[in-house]
Design a protein around this motif. Structure first.
Motif, PDB file in Angstrom:
ATOM      1  N   LYS A 163       0.984  -1.218   0.008  1.00 16.25           N
ATOM      2  CA  LYS A 163       0.082   0.068  -0.082  1.00 16.25           C
ATOM      3  C   LYS A 163       0.980   1.236   0.014  1.00 16.25           C
ATOM      4  O   LYS A 163       1.718   1.362   0.950  1.00 16.25           O
ATOM      5  N   ASP A 164       0.697   2.097  -1.023  1.00 19.15           N
ATOM      6  CA  ASP A 164       1.334   3.325  -1.147  1.00 19.15           C
ATOM      7  C   ASP A 164       0.690   4.357  -1.763  1.00 19.15           C
ATOM      8  O   ASP A 164      -0.343   4.120  -2.180  1.00 19.15           O
ATOM      9  N   ASP A 165       1.597   5.253  -2.398  1.00 23.14           N
ATOM     10  CA  ASP A 165       0.810   6.253  -3.110  1.00 23.14           C
ATOM     11  C   ASP A 165       0.189   6.229  -4.480  1.00 23.14           C
ATOM     12  O   ASP A 165      -0.579   6.896  -5.151  1.00 23.14           O
ATOM     13  N   ARG A 166       0.739   4.915  -4.917  1.00 26.44           N
ATOM     14  CA  ARG A 166       0.360   4.303  -6.344  1.00 26.44           C
ATOM     15  C   ARG A 166      -0.784   3.347  -6.332  1.00 26.44           C
ATOM     16  O   ARG A 166      -1.374   3.229  -7.189  1.00 26.44           O
ATOM     17  N   SER A 167      -0.674   2.727  -5.278  1.00 23.42           N
ATOM     18  CA  SER A 167      -1.531   1.306  -5.159  1.00 23.42           C
ATOM     19  C   SER A 167      -1.812   1.333  -3.906  1.00 23.42           C
ATOM     20  O   SER A 167      -1.323   1.499  -2.783  1.00 23.42           O
ATOM     21  N   GLN A 168      -3.336   0.679  -3.650  1.00 26.64           N
ATOM     22  CA  GLN A 168      -3.753   0.278  -2.340  1.00 26.64           C
ATOM     23  C   GLN A 168      -3.571  -1.183  -1.950  1.00 26.64           C
ATOM     24  O   GLN A 168      -4.283  -1.635  -1.090  1.00 26.64           O
ATOM     25  N   GLY A 169      -2.783  -1.819  -2.961  1.00 28.96           N
ATOM     26  CA  GLY A 169      -2.609  -3.091  -2.751  1.00 28.96           C
ATOM     27  C   GLY A 169      -3.256  -4.029  -3.593  1.00 28.96           C
ATOM     28  O   GLY A 169      -3.677  -3.555  -4.578  1.00 28.96           O
ATOM     29  N   GLY A 170      -3.190  -5.046  -3.587  1.00 29.40           N
ATOM     30  CA  GLY A 170      -3.608  -6.296  -4.530  1.00 29.40           C
ATOM     31  C   GLY A 170      -2.589  -6.871  -5.458  1.00 29.40           C
ATOM     32  O   GLY A 170      -1.391  -6.210  -5.408  1.00 29.40           O
ATOM     33  N   ASP A 227      14.783  -5.230 -10.887  1.00 33.45           N
ATOM     34  CA  ASP A 227      13.697  -4.362 -11.468  1.00 33.45           C
ATOM     35  C   ASP A 227      13.924  -3.475 -12.616  1.00 33.45           C
ATOM     36  O   ASP A 227      14.779  -2.750 -12.580  1.00 33.45           O
ATOM     37  N   ALA A 228      13.205  -3.700 -13.663  1.00 34.27           N
ATOM     38  CA  ALA A 228      13.593  -3.130 -14.876  1.00 34.27           C
ATOM     39  C   ALA A 228      13.005  -1.804 -14.869  1.00 34.27           C
ATOM     40  O   ALA A 228      13.808  -0.773 -15.547  1.00 34.27           O
ATOM     41  N   ILE A 229      11.840  -1.398 -14.222  1.00 39.31           N
ATOM     42  CA  ILE A 229      11.518  -0.035 -14.084  1.00 39.31           C
ATOM     43  C   ILE A 229      11.325   0.857 -12.681  1.00 39.31           C
ATOM     44  O   ILE A 229      10.861   1.813 -12.632  1.00 39.31           O
ATOM     45  N   GLY A 230      11.611  -0.128 -11.580  1.00 37.20           N
ATOM     46  CA  GLY A 230      11.483   0.529 -10.420  1.00 37.20           C
ATOM     47  C   GLY A 230      10.011   0.702  -9.860  1.00 37.20           C
ATOM     48  O   GLY A 230       9.583   1.325  -8.719  1.00 37.20           O
ATOM     49  N   LYS A 231       9.047   0.050 -10.522  1.00 41.61           N
ATOM     50  CA  LYS A 231       7.470   0.101 -10.039  1.00 41.61           C
ATOM     51  C   LYS A 231       6.769  -0.852 -11.120  1.00 41.61           C
ATOM     52  O   LYS A 231       7.349  -1.560 -11.801  1.00 41.61           O
ATOM     53  N   ALA A 232       5.561  -1.411 -10.538  1.00 46.30           N
ATOM     54  CA  ALA A 232       4.852  -2.313 -10.972  1.00 46.30           C
ATOM     55  C   ALA A 232       4.340  -1.804 -12.563  1.00 46.30           C
ATOM     56  O   ALA A 232       3.945  -0.728 -12.676  1.00 46.30           O
ATOM     57  N   LEU A 233       4.331  -2.689 -13.415  1.00 48.08           N
ATOM     58  CA  LEU A 233       3.772  -2.479 -14.801  1.00 48.08           C
ATOM     59  C   LEU A 233       2.182  -2.332 -14.710  1.00 48.08           C
ATOM     60  O   LEU A 233       1.507  -1.489 -15.328  1.00 48.08           O
ATOM     61  N   ILE A 234       1.594  -3.551 -14.010  1.00 50.06           N
ATOM     62  CA  ILE A 234       0.172  -3.186 -13.863  1.00 50.06           C
ATOM     63  C   ILE A 234       0.099  -3.271 -12.355  1.00 50.06           C
ATOM     64  O   ILE A 234       0.329  -4.150 -11.692  1.00 50.06           O
ATOM     65  N   VAL A 235      -1.100  -2.592 -11.873  1.00 50.99           N
ATOM     66  CA  VAL A 235      -1.481  -2.244 -10.513  1.00 50.99           C
ATOM     67  C   VAL A 235      -3.120  -2.530 -10.617  1.00 50.99           C
ATOM     68  O   VAL A 235      -3.645  -2.663 -11.415  1.00 50.99           O
ATOM     69  N   ASN A 236      -3.638  -3.106  -9.473  1.00 50.59           N
ATOM     70  CA  ASN A 236      -5.005  -3.409  -9.223  1.00 50.59           C
ATOM     71  C   ASN A 236      -6.025  -2.232  -9.866  1.00 50.59           C
ATOM     72  O   ASN A 236      -7.074  -2.487 -10.205  1.00 50.59           O
ATOM     73  N   ASP A 253      -4.929  -9.531 -11.190  1.00 49.27           N
ATOM     74  CA  ASP A 253      -3.864  -9.086 -12.000  1.00 49.27           C
ATOM     75  C   ASP A 253      -2.811 -10.004 -11.729  1.00 49.27           C
ATOM     76  O   ASP A 253      -1.740  -9.717 -11.099  1.00 49.27           O
ATOM     77  N   ILE A 254      -2.915 -11.339 -12.112  1.00 53.24           N
ATOM     78  CA  ILE A 254      -1.823 -12.419 -12.111  1.00 53.24           C
ATOM     79  C   ILE A 254      -1.690 -13.126 -13.375  1.00 53.24           C
ATOM     80  O   ILE A 254      -2.329 -12.919 -14.342  1.00 53.24           O
ATOM     81  N   ASP A 255      -0.521 -13.897 -13.399  1.00 48.18           N
ATOM     82  CA  ASP A 255      -0.327 -14.797 -14.487  1.00 48.18           C
ATOM     83  C   ASP A 255      -0.103 -14.112 -15.945  1.00 48.18           C
ATOM     84  O   ASP A 255      -0.635 -14.373 -16.774  1.00 48.18           O
ATOM     85  N   PRO A 256       1.096 -13.331 -15.766  1.00 55.02           N
ATOM     86  CA  PRO A 256       1.498 -12.631 -17.112  1.00 55.02           C
ATOM     87  C   PRO A 256       1.855 -13.815 -18.266  1.00 55.02           C
ATOM     88  O   PRO A 256       2.783 -14.346 -17.754  1.00 55.02           O
ATOM     89  N   THR A 257       1.703 -13.471 -19.193  1.00 52.97           N
ATOM     90  CA  THR A 257       2.246 -14.053 -20.391  1.00 52.97           C
ATOM     91  C   THR A 257       2.513 -12.947 -21.453  1.00 52.97           C
ATOM     92  O   THR A 257       1.746 -12.094 -21.805  1.00 52.97           O
ATOM     93  N   VAL A 258       3.836 -12.993 -22.395  1.00 53.79           N
ATOM     94  CA  VAL A 258       3.948 -12.244 -23.326  1.00 53.79           C
ATOM     95  C   VAL A 258       4.212 -12.628 -24.546  1.00 53.79           C
ATOM     96  O   VAL A 258       5.122 -13.824 -24.703  1.00 53.79           O
TER      97      VAL A 258
END
Length: 318
Positions: free
Chosen positions: A115-122, A139-148, A160-165
């Motif tokens: 929980k921070d100023d970008r996301s409330q968790g999840g 860490d490539a970018i220092g933050k999450a790519l996708i947040v809840n 927001d789980i199980d990424p495939t590219v």
């Protein structure tokens, strides 16, 4: 129903105790396989189950890497990444996939966000990067790519789980992910920024664990299905990476001693292979899973034949 019964029967008939090689990793419990071929080596990126026999939930502290050149002997690189490397992360190391792009290796992972100023968790998706397939990763970018907060079509916090590219022939990269809802978005060429809006797909029986790839002119979206409990593997095909997706049916029935399964598909040295996990090892189970591999074969029209689950596994290759 007839297709489901056929898949289940083939799974039971194929699972024999003699000459077993499946599960392929036997000294630790591994889950959520993600194979990657680089040069002449097949790398396998995995989750790591450490729950005790009596625990009733996942305990997954890190991600591991293995490799092979013959599908018989597997080199163990041990733990190569954990949520601790992401300053924004907390929680377990859920399903992930590593892809190669323009000289670097990008490991897309799912874990939970502080929980921070970008996301409330999840649940959230992050990206680690390395110059080598086995790391070290950062860490490539220092933050999450996708947040809840970016996905609101489902109310639960772990969607927001199980990424495939998937990287198409024109080098356009696509990210697919989600629990109970399958989503996709274009990525920029650096693989660390979104290049468009997030789109929600209407996929029959979809629950989680997508895997996207292309064979000849056909695109495949393979996933764990919610049509029954425990999970099975179903799939769709499309003429492009963005659809429209046509439902094709069940290809893998329930796996032994685990209510989840997770696909990872790769071509290697002339054959197609289907990676998944089950709970077949001694003391294994729903939260102590193990990765297996069996053959993936196709009909002349490109549809996938039912996966025959075996304890023998696949034959060694030169």
């Amino acid at each position: 129903m007839r297709n489901a019964l056929l898949v289940a029967l083939l799974a039971l008939v194929g699972y024999l105790p003699v000459g077993a090689q499946n599960p392929i990793i036997r000294d630790v419990f591994t889950a959520d396989p993600a194979p990657l071929v680089y040069h002449d080596t097949l790398f396998l990126y995995t989750g790591h189950d450490t729950a005790s026999v009596k625990e009733t939930n996942y305990k997954m502290p890190d991600w591991r890497i293995y490799s092979t050149t013959d599908l018989e002997h597997w080199k163990d690189y041990g733990t190569r990444l954990s949520p601790r490397i992401f300053a924004w992360a907390t929680g377990d190391a859920y399903a992930a996939q590593c892809v190669y792009h323009k000289g670097k290796f990008y490991w897309f992972v799912s874990t939970f966000h502080k929980k921070d100023d970008r996301s409330q968790g999840g649940a959230a998706i992050g990206v680690a990067v390395s110059d080598r397939p086995t790391g070290p990763f950062r860490d490539a970018i220092g933050k999450a790519l996708i947040v809840n907060e970016m996905t609101k079509d489902k109310p639960h916090a772990w969607d927001d789980i199980d990424p495939t590219v998937f990287i198409d022939d024109d080098k356009q990269a696509y990210l697919y992910w989600g629990n109970l809802s399958c989503r996709w978005v274009k990525l920029k060429d650096n693989l660390t920024e979104l290049a468009g809006p997030i789109t929600v797909l209407n996929i029959k029986n979809y629950i989680e664990g997508p895997w996207v790839y292309k064979r000849k002119k056909l695109y495949y979206l393979v996933y764990a299905s919610a049509g029954t409990k425990p999970e099975m593997i179903e799939y769709c095909t499309a003429p492009s990476a963005t659809g429209p997706w046509t439902y094709r049916g069940i290809i893998q029935g329930n796996v032994p001693n685990s209510f989840t399964t997770h696909p990872g598909i790769v071509d290697y040295k002339g054959k197609s292979y289907f990676f998944y996990h089950n709970g077949a090892l001694p003391t294994g189970g729903n939260y102590r899973r193990s990765i297996c591999v069996d053959y993936l074969t196709y009909n002349p029209d490109g549809t996938i034949k039912p996966i025959v689950q075996t304890s023998q596994g696949v034959a060694p290759v030169k």
